[in-house]
Design a protein around this motif. Sequence first.
Motif, PDB file in Angstrom:
ATOM      1  N   VAL A 102       3.504  14.876  30.524  1.00 30.49           N
ATOM      2  CA  VAL A 102       2.791  13.677  30.074  1.00 30.49           C
ATOM      3  C   VAL A 102       3.450  12.435  30.674  1.00 30.49           C
ATOM      4  O   VAL A 102       2.783  11.522  31.153  1.00 30.49           O
ATOM      5  CB  VAL A 102       2.786  13.597  28.528  1.00 30.49           C
ATOM      6  CG1 VAL A 102       2.330  12.233  28.059  1.00 30.49           C
ATOM      7  CG2 VAL A 102       1.893  14.682  27.938  1.00 30.49           C
ATOM      8  N   VAL A 103       4.772  12.434  30.678  1.00 34.90           N
ATOM      9  CA  VAL A 103       5.510  11.287  31.208  1.00 34.90           C
ATOM     10  C   VAL A 103       5.232  11.105  32.698  1.00 34.90           C
ATOM     11  O   VAL A 103       5.065   9.996  33.182  1.00 34.90           O
ATOM     12  CB  VAL A 103       7.019  11.450  30.926  1.00 34.90           C
ATOM     13  CG1 VAL A 103       7.835  10.441  31.711  1.00 34.90           C
ATOM     14  CG2 VAL A 103       7.272  11.293  29.435  1.00 34.90           C
ATOM     15  N   ARG A 104       5.135  12.217  33.419  1.00 34.68           N
ATOM     16  CA  ARG A 104       4.846  12.093  34.849  1.00 34.68           C
ATOM     17  C   ARG A 104       3.477  11.449  35.060  1.00 34.68           C
ATOM     18  O   ARG A 104       3.288  10.661  35.971  1.00 34.68           O
ATOM     19  CB  ARG A 104       4.873  13.460  35.533  1.00 34.68           C
ATOM     20  CG  ARG A 104       4.480  13.336  36.993  1.00 34.68           C
ATOM     21  CD  ARG A 104       4.868  14.511  37.827  1.00 34.68           C
ATOM     22  NE  ARG A 104       4.811  14.103  39.237  1.00 34.68           N
ATOM     23  CZ  ARG A 104       5.114  14.874  40.252  1.00 34.68           C
ATOM     24  NH1 ARG A 104       5.527  16.089  40.042  1.00 34.68           N
ATOM     25  NH2 ARG A 104       5.041  14.428  41.484  1.00 34.68           N
ATOM     26  N   HIS A 105       2.551  11.811  34.195  1.00 32.54           N
ATOM     27  CA  HIS A 105       1.203  11.287  34.361  1.00 32.54           C
ATOM     28  C   HIS A 105       1.141   9.777  34.139  1.00 32.54           C
ATOM     29  O   HIS A 105       0.486   9.060  34.873  1.00 32.54           O
ATOM     30  CB  HIS A 105       0.254  11.990  33.395  1.00 32.54           C
ATOM     31  CG  HIS A 105      -1.132  11.430  33.426  1.00 32.54           C
ATOM     32  ND1 HIS A 105      -2.004  11.681  34.458  1.00 32.54           N
ATOM     33  CD2 HIS A 105      -1.779  10.606  32.583  1.00 32.54           C
ATOM     34  CE1 HIS A 105      -3.124  11.045  34.234  1.00 32.54           C
ATOM     35  NE2 HIS A 105      -3.021  10.382  33.110  1.00 32.54           N
ATOM     36  N   ILE A 106       1.848   9.303  33.132  1.00 24.77           N
ATOM     37  CA  ILE A 106       1.625   7.913  32.703  1.00 24.77           C
ATOM     38  C   ILE A 106       2.639   6.910  33.242  1.00 24.77           C
ATOM     39  O   ILE A 106       2.368   5.711  33.274  1.00 24.77           O
ATOM     40  CB  ILE A 106       1.553   7.831  31.155  1.00 24.77           C
ATOM     41  CG1 ILE A 106       0.852   6.535  30.730  1.00 24.77           C
ATOM     42  CG2 ILE A 106       2.911   7.992  30.514  1.00 24.77           C
ATOM     43  CD1 ILE A 106       0.106   6.647  29.446  1.00 24.77           C
ATOM     44  N   SER A 107       3.804   7.374  33.695  1.00 22.42           N
ATOM     45  CA  SER A 107       4.877   6.425  33.998  1.00 22.42           C
ATOM     46  C   SER A 107       4.911   5.963  35.451  1.00 22.42           C
ATOM     47  O   SER A 107       4.477   6.678  36.350  1.00 22.42           O
ATOM     48  CB  SER A 107       6.234   7.062  33.673  1.00 22.42           C
ATOM     49  OG  SER A 107       6.223   7.574  32.378  1.00 22.42           O
ATOM     50  N   ASP A 108       5.474   4.764  35.646  1.00 25.42           N
ATOM     51  CA  ASP A 108       5.785   4.303  36.991  1.00 25.42           C
ATOM     52  C   ASP A 108       7.211   4.683  37.344  1.00 25.42           C
ATOM     53  O   ASP A 108       7.528   5.060  38.453  1.00 25.42           O
ATOM     54  CB  ASP A 108       5.641   2.778  37.083  1.00 25.42           C
ATOM     55  CG  ASP A 108       4.223   2.349  36.800  1.00 25.42           C
ATOM     56  OD1 ASP A 108       3.313   2.863  37.470  1.00 25.42           O
ATOM     57  OD2 ASP A 108       4.020   1.522  35.887  1.00 25.42           O
ATOM     58  N   ARG A 109       8.092   4.519  36.349  1.00 25.17           N
ATOM     59  CA  ARG A 109       9.479   4.936  36.528  1.00 25.17           C
ATOM     60  C   ARG A 109       9.862   5.767  35.324  1.00 25.17           C
ATOM     61  O   ARG A 109       9.276   5.642  34.250  1.00 25.17           O
ATOM     62  CB  ARG A 109      10.405   3.724  36.629  1.00 25.17           C
ATOM     63  CG  ARG A 109      10.280   2.988  37.975  1.00 25.17           C
ATOM     64  CD  ARG A 109      11.385   1.972  38.149  1.00 25.17           C
ATOM     65  NE  ARG A 109      11.432   1.048  37.034  1.00 25.17           N
ATOM     66  CZ  ARG A 109      12.557   0.699  36.414  1.00 25.17           C
ATOM     67  NH1 ARG A 109      13.708   1.192  36.792  1.00 25.17           N
ATOM     68  NH2 ARG A 109      12.521  -0.150  35.414  1.00 25.17           N
ATOM     69  N   VAL A 110      10.875   6.628  35.498  1.00 25.84           N
ATOM     70  CA  VAL A 110      11.276   7.521  34.422  1.00 25.84           C
ATOM     71  C   VAL A 110      12.789   7.447  34.247  1.00 25.84           C
ATOM     72  O   VAL A 110      13.537   7.397  35.221  1.00 25.84           O
ATOM     73  CB  VAL A 110      10.867   8.987  34.732  1.00 25.84           C
ATOM     74  CG1 VAL A 110      11.318   9.930  33.626  1.00 25.84           C
ATOM     75  CG2 VAL A 110       9.359   9.089  34.934  1.00 25.84           C
TER      76      VAL A 110
END
Lengths: 340, 360
Positions: free
Chosen positions: B248-256
């Motif tokens: 989910v984080v990969r889908h929505i984020s610009d940076r992690v």
Amino acid sequence: MAEPLLSVKDLRTYFTTEEGVVRAVEGVSFDMAVGERRGVVGESGSGKSVTAMSIMRLIEPPAGEIVTGTIDFQGENLLALPEDEMQEVRGGKIAMIFQDPMTSLNPVYTVGDQLIETIMLHQNVNKHDAREIAGKALDDVQIPSPSRVLDDYPHQFSGGMRQRVMIAMGLSCNPDLLIADEPTTALDVTTQAQIMDLMLKLAEDRGTAVMLITHDLGVVAGFCDTVQVMYAGAIVEQGTAKDLFGDPQHPYTWGLLGSMTRLDESHTERLHSVRGAPPSLINPPSGCRFNPRCDFAQEQCRSRYPALRESGNEAQFAACHFATELDLKSMSVRGEVSNR
Amino acid sequence: MTDMLENSSGSVPHVGELPSDVLIRIDGLVKEFPIKRGVFFKRQVGAVQAVSGVSFEIKAGETLGLVGESGSGKSTTARCVLRLLEPTAGAVYFQHTRDDSRELPPIVDIATAEKDTLRILREEMQIVFQDPFASLNPRMTVASIIAEPLIVHGVGTAEERLSKVKELLKTVGLSPEHTNRYPHEFSGGQRQRIGVARALALNPALIILDEPVSALDVSIQAQVLNLLADLQEDLGLTYLFIAHDLSVVRHISDRVAVMYLGKLVEIAERDNMYERPMHPYTHALLSAVPIPDPDLETHRKRIILEGDIPSPADPPAACRFHTRCPKAVPGKCDVDEPPLLELEPGHWAACHFPEIQDLF
């Protein structure tokens, strides 16, 4: 084909509530082979847990009732067994692991007491031998210094450790079928990987068939040979994991796969998303229960209930009138259908 | 009153300047919870070190994904940023962009700001919680839930507020006729939309999303994620997105940013983090996430970590991951703490032996 280990036919389990009769499981039929690893996927309320509870005969009247159906396990109809014989099956030949390792262990007894109780109930051994078997079971699930740990209480364990204890308990009587109901949902991913890895290995070593109930399609992809997808109390698609993920035949399976975010995919477009929400099981939609949310629904979907029939690949079944006509595989799930 | 405000802002001498595109900078954030013993005279016998010196920035309009397992300190970090918890040490610089900002300096340290300053600032920072069942008061109607932030901050007349509520309901994809319903009449996904509408009521610049889709079914998750993406685009929002679900984080984020036991172990642009992860903990975390593709799953490399995450009340010395790290070198990793270093442009990792791995 050899005789199946488990054969469920036209199972219907209903619950009576103040608002009406909830048809939680409505005509579910499937077979499981010896040693098969089967994934049961679906969203909350799809009937996957109730199916499992029905197999274990843990549905308590008067609230819930198995209305019709047969559940043949090793050639014996479990629904016809008297309660005392069912008790031998439960935990003996069929074991179950639940989602929440925090509540499925009794906090006032030591882990050893609980393991020994299960073992003595199903195996003809004295307490001393049962303790030995329990220690061995904990050792199998890689719990360090098992003989000491037997005297510990559940609160002294972490979530992952408790789930290991549950697996040890489930496998301690060498069942032929292990039903795992969301066994790793409450755990962190790295712990989930540990537990799934362990369960896979133990089941393989013993030739135990596993029914893995989960909402996580990823876990199924890594763990199961076959999959059944459930929606609103019925199976909408089943087949080998490879076919079902690679070439879904039912629009719900297709939509579900499209609405998943994937770790290995970098895309910024909108997710497909199946519009709307799962239906009420008191007044389900007429015809195909998925029709109000389906992108391809037509007139006959609203009037006629589609039976599960072979479509696409061999041994792949879908309950959709248009399964053979729709070429879902070639349709990009991403971005094509946009809905909020 | 104004004196107090000036004092509070004046007491932060090293604020300096934030680059104009940075909305918020977290600098050396520490949060410890005391462990107390005794019945009458409680004395402190230790501290849970939930967050131990975390620093990062969020640029205006971007989504920073903050990931980690339970106990890694991600939610505590978020609560300290909003000052729902008092930070033990560190600073949280917020550069507000609003024209009508009332007598505030352009950059405020949230960690030390006075109550009145905070109250003004909170209009610009909102939060959406994980559990859509627990975060909405069951005795309040949807209208009063969404209007509450407006009332608290004295915005508009009753009539104006109602029309604002209706507009907000439309924005999040609910029907404006639903104003008089109660939370129990809505499904989980709809409730989470109500939570989002409440967060949007004051036109914030920053929204902290604390596991906003974890409690939802997959098909509903996708709907809410799409909504969040649309809102960000339409309203120019900045998100701090906290989740344990790495896909989910990969889908929505610009940076992690990845946290482990109260420390930041790696921070990078999204695709760099997933395709060229450097920290052994990130490797293990990424390899543990199942992918819905049976072929890929059978061939993928899987790194299984030993044991459980250690207790934050007694974290391992030096590198906190060394007790479970497959690459740990005795005499180094358990002695020296690895600093968070920029190893490639924009890609930071805290490891003595960083190494890029392809995990797919």
